[in-house]
Scaffold this motif. Sequence first.
Motif, short mmCIF file in Angstrom:
data_model
loop_
_atom_site.label_atom_id
_atom_site.label_comp_id
_atom_site.label_asym_id
_atom_site.label_seq_id
_atom_site.Cartn_x
_atom_site.Cartn_y
_atom_site.Cartn_z
N UNK A 172 1.07 -1.17 0.23
CA UNK A 172 0.14 0.07 -0.12
C UNK A 172 0.97 1.45 -0.33
N UNK A 173 1.95 1.38 -1.11
CA UNK A 173 2.89 2.92 -0.94
C UNK A 173 3.69 2.47 -1.97
N UNK A 174 4.57 3.55 -2.17
CA UNK A 174 5.32 3.29 -2.99
C UNK A 174 6.92 3.53 -2.74
N UNK A 175 7.90 2.34 -2.76
CA UNK A 175 8.90 2.08 -2.38
C UNK A 175 10.47 2.37 -3.70
N UNK A 176 11.02 3.58 -2.94
CA UNK A 176 11.76 3.80 -2.80
C UNK A 176 13.23 2.53 -3.14
N UNK A 177 13.91 2.24 -4.32
CA UNK A 177 14.92 0.66 -4.26
C UNK A 177 15.93 0.56 -5.21
N UNK A 178 17.32 0.63 -4.22
CA UNK A 178 18.42 1.05 -5.54
C UNK A 178 18.36 -0.23 -6.27
N UNK A 179 19.60 -0.19 -6.30
CA UNK A 179 19.72 -1.14 -7.96
C UNK A 179 20.32 -2.64 -7.39
N UNK A 180 20.03 -2.88 -6.40
CA UNK A 180 21.51 -3.84 -5.94
C UNK A 180 19.97 -4.46 -5.52
N UNK A 181 21.33 -6.37 -5.54
CA UNK A 181 19.59 -7.46 -5.50
C UNK A 181 19.73 -7.82 -3.42
N UNK A 182 18.54 -7.91 -3.44
CA UNK A 182 17.74 -7.98 -2.49
C UNK A 182 17.54 -6.29 -1.73
N UNK A 183 18.11 -5.02 -1.73
CA UNK A 183 18.69 -4.23 -0.76
C UNK A 183 17.22 -3.67 -0.51
N UNK A 184 17.40 -3.56 1.11
CA UNK A 184 15.80 -2.89 1.80
C UNK A 184 16.21 -1.01 1.24
N UNK A 185 14.86 -0.80 1.09
CA UNK A 185 14.14 0.32 0.55
C UNK A 185 15.26 1.75 0.54
N UNK A 186 14.96 2.98 0.06
CA UNK A 186 15.97 3.93 0.89
C UNK A 186 15.06 4.73 1.21
N UNK A 187 14.24 4.43 0.82
CA UNK A 187 12.34 4.97 1.16
C UNK A 187 11.33 4.96 0.82
N UNK A 188 10.05 5.05 1.63
CA UNK A 188 8.41 4.65 1.19
C UNK A 188 7.26 5.48 1.51
N UNK A 189 6.85 5.68 0.80
CA UNK A 189 5.36 6.55 0.68
C UNK A 189 4.23 6.00 1.24
#
Length: 497
Positions: A298-315
Amino acid sequence: MQLSPRFKWFSQPLDRYAIGFVAALSVAIAIVLWIGDRTAPQVKDFSWQGQRIDASNASFVLTFNRPMNRESVEQNLKFDPPLAGKISWSSRRMSYTPLAPATYGKNYTMKLENAYDRFANESGKKIAIEPFVGSFKTPNPYFAYIGSQGEEKGRLVLYNVLQKEKRVLTPPNLTVLDFRIYPDRQKILFGAIEAAGQSLLDQKLYVVTTGIDREDHLTSNPPEIKPILGSDDYQNFKFDLSPDGKNILVQRLSRQQVGRYGLWLIKENQQPRSLDNQPGGDFMFTPDSSSVAIAQGEGVAILPLEPQAPPLDFLPRFGTVLNFGRSGTKAATIKFNKDYTRSLYLVNNQGIQKELTKINGSILGAQFDPQEKTLYCLLTDVEQDPAKNIFREKPYIAAIDLDSAQLRRILELPSQREIQFNVAPDGQAILLNSAVTSDDASVSQAIPEDSAKATRSGRNSQVPTQLILLPINTAESNKLPQPDVLPMFGTFPKWLP
């Protein structure tokens, strides 16, 4: 008579010459200091000189040979065609930032004369700058689209707006589904299926050359197609190209492993690799090309371009990101409300979330203008047909002022299923595809009779859509822009950067 040892060195010829030279040089220095520097100030460097400048070039620098009277420079700097901008100074360097990108397809001239150095008023000796004339040009406006009629049907087409040249880039055995344009204009990434018998689940990715040379003209070289990603082991769905043209992201589903679905990254000259992240919906690269915004949960995640990386931010409040501003500091997002309405929000990097509009219909697209002062949107009204007791969505293009959140309708469109629009990189026009009704006398001859009948009866989901050019950079903001219906049919129109 014998000279005293104190004065003996005067007797040597070389010594006398040296003393004379030093004396003359001292007199010359004294004269220069007394009279002052009478050489004219000059422009030593113009960073855009002779360059081709596109919308990504934010500013230029003028470097002078001495500190200048800034007011005299600012008052006498002239552009042809006009190019309004903001000026800032740092010692002998002046930076000029245009308020809007230079118009594409133009040759610009910059002139500077009758400017003085910083000490002219104090010394009372004004020596005007050596007249300077600089020049630069902008790219020719091109756009690409997927044809929908005749020999162009299902094929990628490139069009030169100024020269009115058209080139079909893909062969008839491939049906193009979507595409992205590389920032250097030399290549286009596209997804396609083989026209004979393949389904949408068999989409493969290719790259094709545009044939645009360094002088921005279409050459006679035939397009070259290179396969990028096959579909034997995975089904390929949505894809995106990073703004710098170095990375490709593809949503893929394994044909062998049930449920293995997610993003795959294709870096320049490297093999595809899975990011093994949580599956999501719509996605797009961020403007810095280093991460991706993807709808998850229920939101938008900002993900780095790395495998299995945690989100940088979440809206958490929003369903999808529609568009990022060029600066990367603003984004347009959708919020799906509990009362079944939809809200269009402006989100910035300072944490501000501003509702721009709330509607009962759909929010089909949004795109910032280059200055990030206006958001152009494709929205729909929901209309009820009392006779048939059905609801129909009526699309329209709107412009929203981001400061005041004031919405202005600029183009009403006929009811149809597939509409795409794209704002020109110089902010001068919107390109879109739309079904054109036969009531428009200027284009009625271009529409096949069966398409015209379908449009009049409301059965226009299969009507070939015609491309429309809508000028938007007009000083008369109280007047609606007049669309120009182009003599070509197609979908997914996109401007070249």
